[in-house]
Design a protein around this motif. Structure first.
Motif, short mmCIF file in Angstrom:
data_model
loop_
_atom_site.label_atom_id
_atom_site.label_comp_id
_atom_site.label_asym_id
_atom_site.label_seq_id
_atom_site.Cartn_x
_atom_site.Cartn_y
_atom_site.Cartn_z
N CYS A 1 54.68 51.09 32.74
CA CYS A 1 53.93 50.48 33.71
C CYS A 1 53.21 49.30 33.23
CB CYS A 1 53.02 51.43 34.23
SG CYS A 1 51.41 52.02 33.05
N THR A 2 52.84 49.07 31.79
CA THR A 2 52.04 48.13 31.28
C THR A 2 52.34 46.71 31.94
OG1 THR A 2 51.61 49.39 29.33
CG2 THR A 2 51.03 47.17 29.22
N PRO A 3 53.52 46.17 31.94
CA PRO A 3 53.74 44.92 32.43
C PRO A 3 53.21 44.54 33.84
CG PRO A 3 55.64 45.49 31.32
CD PRO A 3 54.61 46.73 31.36
N GLY A 4 53.47 45.51 34.78
CA GLY A 4 53.04 45.42 36.05
C GLY A 4 51.52 45.67 36.30
N MET A 5 51.12 46.57 35.59
CA MET A 5 49.43 46.77 35.48
C MET A 5 48.83 45.47 34.75
SD MET A 5 47.78 49.51 36.06
CE MET A 5 48.63 51.07 35.85
N LEU A 6 49.32 44.71 33.85
CA LEU A 6 48.64 43.43 33.51
C LEU A 6 48.96 42.57 34.39
CD1 LEU A 6 50.19 43.54 29.73
CD2 LEU A 6 47.80 43.67 30.34
N MET A 7 49.98 42.28 35.09
CA MET A 7 50.03 41.45 36.35
C MET A 7 48.86 41.51 37.33
SD MET A 7 51.83 39.77 34.35
CE MET A 7 51.71 38.15 35.36
N SER A 8 48.69 43.02 37.69
CA SER A 8 47.88 43.08 38.79
C SER A 8 46.38 42.80 38.18
CB SER A 8 48.10 44.75 39.27
OG SER A 8 49.01 44.86 40.03
N ALA A 9 46.31 43.06 37.22
CA ALA A 9 44.89 42.86 36.51
C ALA A 9 44.58 41.29 36.28
CB ALA A 9 44.75 43.40 35.23
N ARG A 10 45.60 40.54 35.97
CA ARG A 10 45.45 39.20 35.77
C ARG A 10 45.38 38.60 37.03
NH1 ARG A 10 43.65 36.76 32.11
NH2 ARG A 10 42.36 36.20 34.12
N ALA A 11 46.02 38.91 38.27
CA ALA A 11 45.69 38.37 39.52
C ALA A 11 44.48 38.77 39.89
CB ALA A 11 46.80 39.08 40.52
N LEU A 12 43.92 40.00 39.67
CA LEU A 12 42.45 40.39 40.16
C LEU A 12 41.56 39.28 39.35
CD1 LEU A 12 40.24 42.04 41.08
CD2 LEU A 12 40.48 43.26 39.22
N LEU A 13 41.74 39.16 38.00
CA LEU A 13 40.80 38.36 37.25
C LEU A 13 40.83 36.85 37.63
CD1 LEU A 13 40.99 40.20 33.73
CD2 LEU A 13 39.15 40.41 35.52
N ASP A 14 42.14 36.41 38.15
CA ASP A 14 42.10 35.03 38.40
C ASP A 14 41.29 34.56 39.71
OD1 ASP A 14 43.44 34.41 36.32
OD2 ASP A 14 45.64 34.32 37.62
N ARG A 15 41.28 35.73 40.59
CA ARG A 15 40.40 35.41 41.96
C ARG A 15 39.27 35.95 41.89
NH1 ARG A 15 43.72 39.82 43.47
NH2 ARG A 15 42.50 41.62 44.01
N ASN A 16 38.80 36.71 40.96
CA ASN A 16 37.49 37.39 40.72
C ASN A 16 37.23 37.57 39.45
OD1 ASN A 16 35.14 38.52 40.78
ND2 ASN A 16 35.61 40.34 42.12
N PRO A 17 36.61 36.63 38.60
CA PRO A 17 36.66 36.76 37.09
C PRO A 17 35.52 38.11 36.62
CG PRO A 17 36.31 34.65 37.85
CD PRO A 17 36.31 35.31 39.13
N GLU A 18 34.64 38.39 37.46
CA GLU A 18 33.73 39.42 37.19
C GLU A 18 33.84 40.67 38.47
OE1 GLU A 18 29.65 38.22 35.92
OE2 GLU A 18 30.65 36.12 36.34
N PRO A 19 34.89 41.32 38.23
CA PRO A 19 35.09 42.54 39.36
C PRO A 19 34.33 43.65 39.05
CG PRO A 19 37.15 42.41 37.62
CD PRO A 19 36.27 41.23 37.41
N GLU A 20 33.57 44.41 40.09
CA GLU A 20 32.96 45.52 39.86
C GLU A 20 34.17 46.63 39.64
OE1 GLU A 20 29.81 46.40 40.07
OE2 GLU A 20 29.45 44.09 40.05
N GLU A 21 33.96 47.83 39.29
CA GLU A 21 35.08 49.02 39.02
C GLU A 21 35.68 49.11 40.23
OE1 GLU A 21 35.03 53.40 37.35
OE2 GLU A 21 33.82 52.11 36.31
N GLU A 22 35.14 49.33 41.35
CA GLU A 22 35.88 49.48 42.51
C GLU A 22 36.95 48.48 42.94
OE1 GLU A 22 35.98 52.31 44.27
OE2 GLU A 22 34.80 53.42 42.90
N GLU A 23 36.65 47.20 42.61
CA GLU A 23 37.55 46.20 42.77
C GLU A 23 38.87 46.37 41.88
OE1 GLU A 23 35.32 42.42 43.90
OE2 GLU A 23 34.26 43.36 42.58
N ILE A 24 38.53 46.66 40.55
CA ILE A 24 39.29 47.02 39.63
C ILE A 24 40.25 47.98 40.13
CG2 ILE A 24 39.89 47.68 37.30
CD1 ILE A 24 37.44 46.13 36.48
N LYS A 25 39.75 49.14 40.37
CA LYS A 25 40.39 50.55 41.25
C LYS A 25 41.49 49.94 42.21
CE LYS A 25 37.47 54.11 39.52
NZ LYS A 25 36.46 54.94 40.04
#
Length: 178
Positions: free
Chosen positions: A121-145
């Motif tokens: 799952c790691t590559p897909g998880m990394l890509m979802s996380a990267r997309a999040l950090l690109d649009r919101n560099p400081e996400p809250e835990e709920e946003e990460i979830k």
């Protein structure tokens, strides 16, 4: 997915007999121009035509997130996108995260926080996380979830993954301030 099944899937596309279409897009910063079968998924294009094997095929139905890539700035399940829909697009796969042979901060944090075990799952998880950090560099835990909700992990559970994303966010912020 086993190698035999992947080979049959690739062979199916090669033998479809439909007229090929020209696909022009950018993958991991490189321009790509290739004739493809119009029925080919973006997942199979990346894996079988470009040999980018980091993008995994899990369910093939958009349910597991193993095939997640960044498509024009958004995390998408590449199994649900026809390759020809990528005309003119920008695609980032897990292979494009690091630079000059070095792992990205996000990848480093996944390792440090033990946010991977079998690695499927790691590559897909990394890509979802990267997309999040690109649009919101400081996400809250709920946003990460919420950002990783479409990525299933059967081994690690989600706490190490969430921690890795938090730490990557902090480190990327520090790096940008230097």
């Amino acid at each position: 997915m086993c190698a035999e099944h992947e080979h049959k899937a690739a062979q199916t596309y090669q033998d479809s007999g439909l007229p090929r279409v020209l696909l022009n897009c950018t993958v991991n910063g490189e321009n790509v121009s290739q004739w493809i079968d119009p029925t080919m998924s973006l997942l199979h294009f990346l894996r079988h035509e470009l040999n980018l094997l980091g993008t995994k095929e899990g369910c093939g139905e958009g349910e597991c997130g193993a095939c997640t890539i960044i498509f024009n700035g958004r995390a998408v399940n590449s199994c649900l996108v026809l390759a020809q829909e990528a005309e003119g697009s920008r695609i980032l796969t897990v292979e494009g995260l690091g630079q000059e042979g070095q792992l990205s901060i996000l990848q480093q944090e996944f390792i440090k926080e033990d946010a991977l075990q079998c690695g499927f799952c790691t590559p897909g998880m990394l890509m979802s996380a990267r997309a999040l950090l690109d649009r919101n560099p400081e996400p809250e835990e709920e946003e990460i979830k919420e950002a990783i909700a479409g990525n299933l992990c059967r081994c690690t559970g989600y706490y190490p993954i969430i921690e890795a994303i938090k730490k990557a966010s902090e480190r990327e912020k520090e790096a940008s301030q230097r």
